[in-house]
Write an enzyme that holds these catalytic residues in place. Structure first.
Site, PDB file in Angstrom:
ATOM      1  N   GLU A   1      -9.538   6.246   3.478  1.00  0.00           N
ATOM      2  CA  GLU A   1     -10.344   5.144   3.896  1.00  0.00           C
ATOM      3  C   GLU A   1      -9.576   4.007   4.261  1.00  0.00           C
ATOM      4  O   GLU A   1      -8.153   3.859   3.608  1.00  0.00           O
ATOM      5  CB  GLU A   1     -11.414   4.591   3.061  1.00  0.00           C
ATOM      6  CG  GLU A   1     -10.845   3.623   1.889  1.00  0.00           C
ATOM      7  CD  GLU A   1     -10.004   4.129   0.903  1.00  0.00           C
ATOM      8  OE1 GLU A   1      -9.686   5.454   0.910  1.00  0.00           O
ATOM      9  OE2 GLU A   1      -9.148   3.174   0.341  1.00  0.00           O
TER      10      GLU A   1
ATOM     11  N   LYS B   1       0.837  -1.129  -0.044  1.00  0.00           N
ATOM     12  CA  LYS B   1       0.047  -0.064  -0.171  1.00  0.00           C
ATOM     13  C   LYS B   1       0.748   1.412  -0.024  1.00  0.00           C
ATOM     14  O   LYS B   1       0.449   2.185  -0.599  1.00  0.00           O
ATOM     15  CB  LYS B   1      -0.869  -0.041   1.294  1.00  0.00           C
ATOM     16  CG  LYS B   1      -2.215  -1.010   1.017  1.00  0.00           C
ATOM     17  CD  LYS B   1      -3.336  -0.429   0.429  1.00  0.00           C
ATOM     18  CE  LYS B   1      -4.362  -1.678   0.213  1.00  0.00           C
ATOM     19  NZ  LYS B   1      -4.472  -2.780   1.221  1.00  0.00           N
TER      20      LYS B   1
ATOM     21  N   SER C   1       1.710  -9.706  -0.942  1.00  0.00           N
ATOM     22  CA  SER C   1       1.042  -8.096  -0.779  1.00  0.00           C
ATOM     23  C   SER C   1       1.607  -7.772   0.522  1.00  0.00           C
ATOM     24  O   SER C   1       1.885  -6.487   0.618  1.00  0.00           O
ATOM     25  CB  SER C   1      -0.224  -8.005  -1.168  1.00  0.00           C
ATOM     26  OG  SER C   1      -1.042  -9.028  -0.160  1.00  0.00           O
TER      27      SER C   1
HETATM   28  C1  LIG Z   1      -5.391  -3.889   0.986  1.00  0.00           C
HETATM   29  C2  LIG Z   1      -4.511  -5.143   0.908  1.00  0.00           C
HETATM   30  C3  LIG Z   1      -4.996  -6.051  -0.138  1.00  0.00           C
HETATM   31  C4  LIG Z   1      -5.919  -5.740  -1.085  1.00  0.00           C
HETATM   32  O1  LIG Z   1      -5.922  -4.807  -1.784  1.00  0.00           O
HETATM   33  P1  LIG Z   1      -5.744  -4.368  -3.320  1.00  0.00           P
HETATM   34  O2  LIG Z   1      -5.883  -3.348  -3.772  1.00  0.00           O
HETATM   35  O3  LIG Z   1      -6.421  -5.667  -4.068  1.00  0.00           O
HETATM   36  O4  LIG Z   1      -4.271  -5.065  -3.365  1.00  0.00           O
HETATM   37  C5  LIG Z   1      -3.993  -7.234  -0.312  1.00  0.00           C
HETATM   38  N1  LIG Z   1      -3.167  -7.295   0.531  1.00  0.00           N
HETATM   39  C6  LIG Z   1      -2.731  -6.805   1.687  1.00  0.00           C
HETATM   40  C7  LIG Z   1      -1.752  -7.008   2.348  1.00  0.00           C
HETATM   41  C8  LIG Z   1      -3.451  -5.477   1.831  1.00  0.00           C
HETATM   42  O5  LIG Z   1      -3.099  -4.664   2.832  1.00  0.00           O
END
Ligand SMILES: *Cc1c(COP(=O)(O)O)cnc(C)c1O
Length: 414
Positions: free
Chosen positions: A117, A95, A384
């Site tokens: 948000e 993020k 992610s």
């Molecule tokens: C917010 C988040 C997501 C989902 O958001 P995307 O915009 O689809 O990437 C996925 N993994 C993590 C660790 C997140 O914090």
């Protein structure tokens, strides 16, 4: 076919085929146009790109490693598995790539107040972090339910000096938090920038967030070419709004030999209100500024959603994914809560990496795909984020208890 997909979208009005666009109240049209103009100026300004590159490297810690998951690969007896380690970024997820880009843009526009948000809290933490770093006022809207299940991240935001506003409307999760943030933005537009956290919303957010996240795919492409001297066969990423997935996928869209799977939240199974898999029960609609696949009932009312992971628990998906889905360029599957939890434990124990529950959905799909592929095939899984924020929730579900106290030593007092 795929080169066209990669190069020409969105169009000047922010459309990805029939998806995307700008469906907002009149009062937001001008600010969005102003943002769009400034973003495209910045994108072609070498000074802006240099500044962004500096903070990505020295503050966030990029490039993130592309790590060969040797024990997981051996266990699954199939394709070679690499993890793109976005969990190792400062604040623990992808993020911050986008939050950093947008805060630099806000500064260019002379804005002094930042709002956002957040669902799982990762975007709130990333935004509070970059706001603190540049000395900007910061307000984060978060559903009351999410505040409860992601308490650690609420404290982190508060420690970074942000005001966290719990939203008690509706389902008390991400959708309602977005509504509140948009309401705030309309009211305070002159000095406030809204850092939207995913590749969603009105134009230019989907294209802008994608471009700030494509660093994931650009790096992964260079890293795999260096390590394996060839492109991967399969990319896997979880899909909430879709920013980490599009960030990984985008630089590979023109490579016909690279397959891609986006993994949505299958929750308790594909039954109404029990999941958040928009491509498995969703239909065309408009929500929060854009047209895309949406989970809605026959009257167009937004359906309740469920996922064990707050970051995937949203009724709509980014418009570029809707387009890639219809083009059959990307396949969209889902993992259930239970599959995600199993993958969470497996990665922790085999690789020493505790993934975010969101990322565990991508790992779950990898557990299905890898054994079906030959040993000379290559998979890249986008990790992610890290799972620290999810540890108490998973412990509760597993029924883990603190070990009982060690008995006091019985020797003579010293
Ligand atoms: C917010 C988040 C997501 C989902 O958001 P995307 O915009 O689809 O990437 C996925 N993994 C993590 C660790 C997140 O914090």
């Amino acid at each position: 076919m795929s080169a066209v997909v990669a190069d020409n979208l969105p169009d000047a009005q922010g459309h990805f085929g029939p998806y995307g666009g700008r469906y907002v109240p009149e009062t937001l049209m001008h600010p969005l146009q102003e943002l769009e103009a400034e973003y495209f100026r910045a994108q072609h300004d070498p000074d802006f790109q240099r500044e962004l590159a500096y903070y990505l490297t020295d503050f966030i810690g990029r490039p993130s490693p592309l790590y060969f998951a040797e024990r997981l690969t051996r266990e699954l007896r199939g394709a070679k598995i690499y993890l793109k380690r976005e969990d190792l970024n400062h604040t623990g997820a992808h993020k911050i790539n986008n939050a950093m880009g947008q805060v630099l843009l806000a500064r260019r526009m002379g804005k002094t107040r930042i709002i956002a948000e957040t669902g799982a809290g990762q975007h709130g933490v990333a935004t509070a972090t970059v706001a603190a770093m540049f000395g900007l006022q910061c307000v984060i809207y978060m559903g009351a339910v999410d505040c409860e299940r992601q308490r650690l991240n609420v404290y982190r935001m508060q420690m970074l000096g942000a005001e966290v506003v719990p939203v008690h409307a509706g389902q008390k999760t991400l959708k309602e938090a977005v509504n509140e943030a948009m309401r705030d933005w309309v009211t305070n537009i002159r000095h406030t920038h809204y850092i939207l956290g995913t590749a969603y919303g009105a134009h230019p957010y989907p294209v802008m967030v994608r471009n700030f996240q494509r660093v994931i795919g650009d790096e992964a492409r260079a890293q795999i070419l260096e390590k394996e001297k060839r492109l991967p066969d399969l990319l896997i990423a979880c899909v909430g709004g879709g920013s980490n997935a599009i960030g990984l996928f985008y630089p590979f869209l023109g490579d016909a030999g690279v397959k891609m799977i986006g993994v949505e939240a299958g929750g308790r199974g594909i039954k109404p209100e029990q999941h958040a898999a928009r491509f498995h029960g969703g239909s065309l609609g408009v929500l929060q500024g854009t047209r895309s696949y949406i989970l809605q009932d026959d009257h167009g009312q937004i359906q309740l959603t469920h996922s064990v992971s707050a970051g995937l628990d949203y009724a709509a998906v980014g418009p570029e994914h809707a387009w890639l889905h219809d083009q059959n360029r990307v396949t969209y599957g889902y993992a259930t809560d239970d599959q995600a939890l199993e993958a969470f434990m497996k990665l922790a124990r085999l690789e020493g990496v505790i993934p975010a529950l969101e990322s565990a959905h991508a790992v779950a799909e990898c557990l299905v795909q890898a054994p079906q592929l030959a040993a000379d095939k290559i998979i890249i899984v986008n990790l992610s984020g890290r799972g620290d924020k999810d540890v108490t929730q998973v412990a509760d579900r597993m029924g883990l208890r603190l070990p009982s106290a060690v008995p006091p030593p019985s020797g003579p007092p010293v």
